[in-house]
Design an enzyme around this catalytic site. Structure first.
Site, mmCIF file in Angstrom:
data_model
loop_
_atom_site.group_PDB
_atom_site.id
_atom_site.type_symbol
_atom_site.label_atom_id
_atom_site.label_comp_id
_atom_site.label_asym_id
_atom_site.label_seq_id
_atom_site.Cartn_x
_atom_site.Cartn_y
_atom_site.Cartn_z
ATOM 1 N N HIS A 86 0.821 -1.210 0.000
ATOM 2 C CA HIS A 86 0.000 0.000 0.000
ATOM 3 C C HIS A 86 0.856 1.260 0.000
ATOM 4 O O HIS A 86 0.422 2.319 -0.426
ATOM 5 C CB HIS A 86 -0.916 0.038 1.220
ATOM 6 C CG HIS A 86 -1.856 -1.106 1.320
ATOM 7 N ND1 HIS A 86 -2.773 -1.404 0.332
ATOM 8 C CD2 HIS A 86 -2.023 -2.054 2.276
ATOM 9 C CE1 HIS A 86 -3.484 -2.470 0.694
ATOM 10 N NE2 HIS A 86 -3.040 -2.888 1.868
ATOM 11 N N HIS A 111 5.729 7.431 5.823
ATOM 12 C CA HIS A 111 5.453 6.734 4.562
ATOM 13 C C HIS A 111 4.951 7.756 3.552
ATOM 14 O O HIS A 111 4.789 8.929 3.891
ATOM 15 C CB HIS A 111 4.419 5.618 4.806
ATOM 16 C CG HIS A 111 3.116 6.166 5.299
ATOM 17 N ND1 HIS A 111 2.789 6.220 6.643
ATOM 18 C CD2 HIS A 111 2.068 6.728 4.649
ATOM 19 C CE1 HIS A 111 1.608 6.786 6.777
ATOM 20 N NE2 HIS A 111 1.138 7.106 5.581
ATOM 21 N N HIS A 113 2.598 8.876 -0.187
ATOM 22 C CA HIS A 113 1.486 8.696 -1.113
ATOM 23 C C HIS A 113 1.767 9.492 -2.379
ATOM 24 O O HIS A 113 2.234 10.631 -2.313
ATOM 25 C CB HIS A 113 0.179 9.223 -0.506
ATOM 26 C CG HIS A 113 -0.209 8.556 0.783
ATOM 27 N ND1 HIS A 113 -1.016 7.446 0.834
ATOM 28 C CD2 HIS A 113 0.132 8.831 2.063
ATOM 29 C CE1 HIS A 113 -1.172 7.083 2.094
ATOM 30 N NE2 HIS A 113 -0.485 7.904 2.870
ATOM 31 N N HIS A 130 3.846 11.281 5.121
ATOM 32 C CA HIS A 130 3.106 11.288 6.387
ATOM 33 C C HIS A 130 4.011 10.794 7.499
ATOM 34 O O HIS A 130 4.416 9.630 7.492
ATOM 35 C CB HIS A 130 1.875 10.386 6.288
ATOM 36 C CG HIS A 130 0.781 10.947 5.445
ATOM 37 N ND1 HIS A 130 -0.228 10.177 4.913
ATOM 38 C CD2 HIS A 130 0.540 12.225 5.049
ATOM 39 C CE1 HIS A 130 -1.053 10.972 4.230
ATOM 40 N NE2 HIS A 130 -0.603 12.207 4.287
ATOM 41 N N THR A 197 -5.946 7.577 6.659
ATOM 42 C CA THR A 197 -6.427 7.600 5.272
ATOM 43 C C THR A 197 -6.484 6.202 4.674
ATOM 44 O O THR A 197 -6.735 6.050 3.479
ATOM 45 C CB THR A 197 -5.537 8.490 4.379
ATOM 46 O OG1 THR A 197 -4.235 7.907 4.294
ATOM 47 C CG2 THR A 197 -5.437 9.900 4.925
ATOM 48 N N THR A 198 -6.249 5.197 5.491
ATOM 49 C CA THR A 198 -6.382 3.803 5.059
ATOM 50 C C THR A 198 -7.285 3.078 6.055
ATOM 51 O O THR A 198 -7.423 3.524 7.202
ATOM 52 C CB THR A 198 -5.015 3.097 5.025
ATOM 53 O OG1 THR A 198 -4.399 3.194 6.313
ATOM 54 C CG2 THR A 198 -4.100 3.710 3.981
#
Ligand SMILES: [Zn+2]
Length: 246
Positions: A86, A111, A113, A130, A197-198
């Site tokens: 992810h 991590h 995005h 993030h 957000t996951t």
């Protein structure tokens, strides 16, 4: 057994860290049958994904609040880099923190995005980092950093060559990585209340979005999107009654 809110949130962080390896974790993705529009229906634990205080958002309509500076006390503590299918994530050793509202939140991991999840005045960025922090009770605070395409990023250059290309793979970093190198020089920020957000999209997360973007080269952005194979940004969510402070 009834889970406490704290155990759910701490579990969420572990989940974000370890999703690719945990056999009992339901599958979700960024597109199609188990994509963002379906997350809330995939499993009862994900019901909050349909909540009213979700992240990411388009940050607009700022309220002037004279936000106090975030006190960053970061050490070189990035110990391993992993690809969980992810995102690409760097796990952090204890000993680095921010202080916010008089509370210490320890840096757990960071991590990325691509493209960005949050937008600022409708603008999307090439990449968003993030930095995930938790206080002693498991409350979360995320510092978000936007990356625009430009000069190569010196901090990313230290970890990007070690990015595992296979989902489920991780690698120890030969030298402890200093996350402070990811932050813009100007630490002015926007603040709002949101969620992971996951899945499971737990709410009550303090979001601190750096106003100033940093840069990453086209090659660095491409290296990340190539490893991910697909965009890994949840679409922006309804702001509802929330305010964005600056
Ligand atoms: Zn994230």
């Amino acid at each position: 057994m009834r889970k406490t809110w704290t155990s759910v949130v701490v579990g969420s962080v572990l989940w974000a860290c370890m999703g690719a390896w945990a056999a009992d974790v339901p599958h979700w993705s960024y597109a199609g049958e188990d994509g963002p529009a379906e997350w809330a229906r995939l499993t009862p634990e994900n019901a909050t994904c349909a909540g009213r205080n979700q992240s990411p958002i388009n940050l607009v309509g700022f309220i002037h609040a004279q936000l106090k500076p975030i006190h960053f006390a970061y050490q070189a503590g990035g110990t391993e880099i992993l690809n969980n299918g992810h995102t690409v994530q760097v796990n952090y050793a204890p000993g680095s923190s921010i202080t916010l509202d008089g509370t210490v939140f320890e840096l757990k991991q960071f991590h990325f995005h691509a493209p960005s999840e949050n937008q600022i005045r409708g603008k999307s960025y090439a990449l968003e980092g993030h930095l995930v922090h938790a206080d002693k009770d498991g409350n979360l605070a995320v510092v978000a950093v936007m990356f625009r395409e430009g000069a190569a990023n010196k901090a990313l250059a230290k970890i990007w060559p070690l990015m595992p290309t296979e989902a489920g793979a991780k690698m120890a970093l030969p030298q402890a990585f200093a996350a402070a190198g990811l932050l813009p020089a100007n630490r002015a920020y926007y603040r709002f209340s949101g969620s992971l957000t996951t899945p499971p999209c737990s709410e009550g997360v303090r979001w601190l979005v750096m106003k100033a973007p940093v840069s990453a080269s086209a090659e660095q952005i491409e290296a990340f999107t190539h490893v991910m194979h697909h965009p890994n940004n949840r679409p922006v969510q309804a702001v509802n009654g929330r305010t964005v402070l600056e």
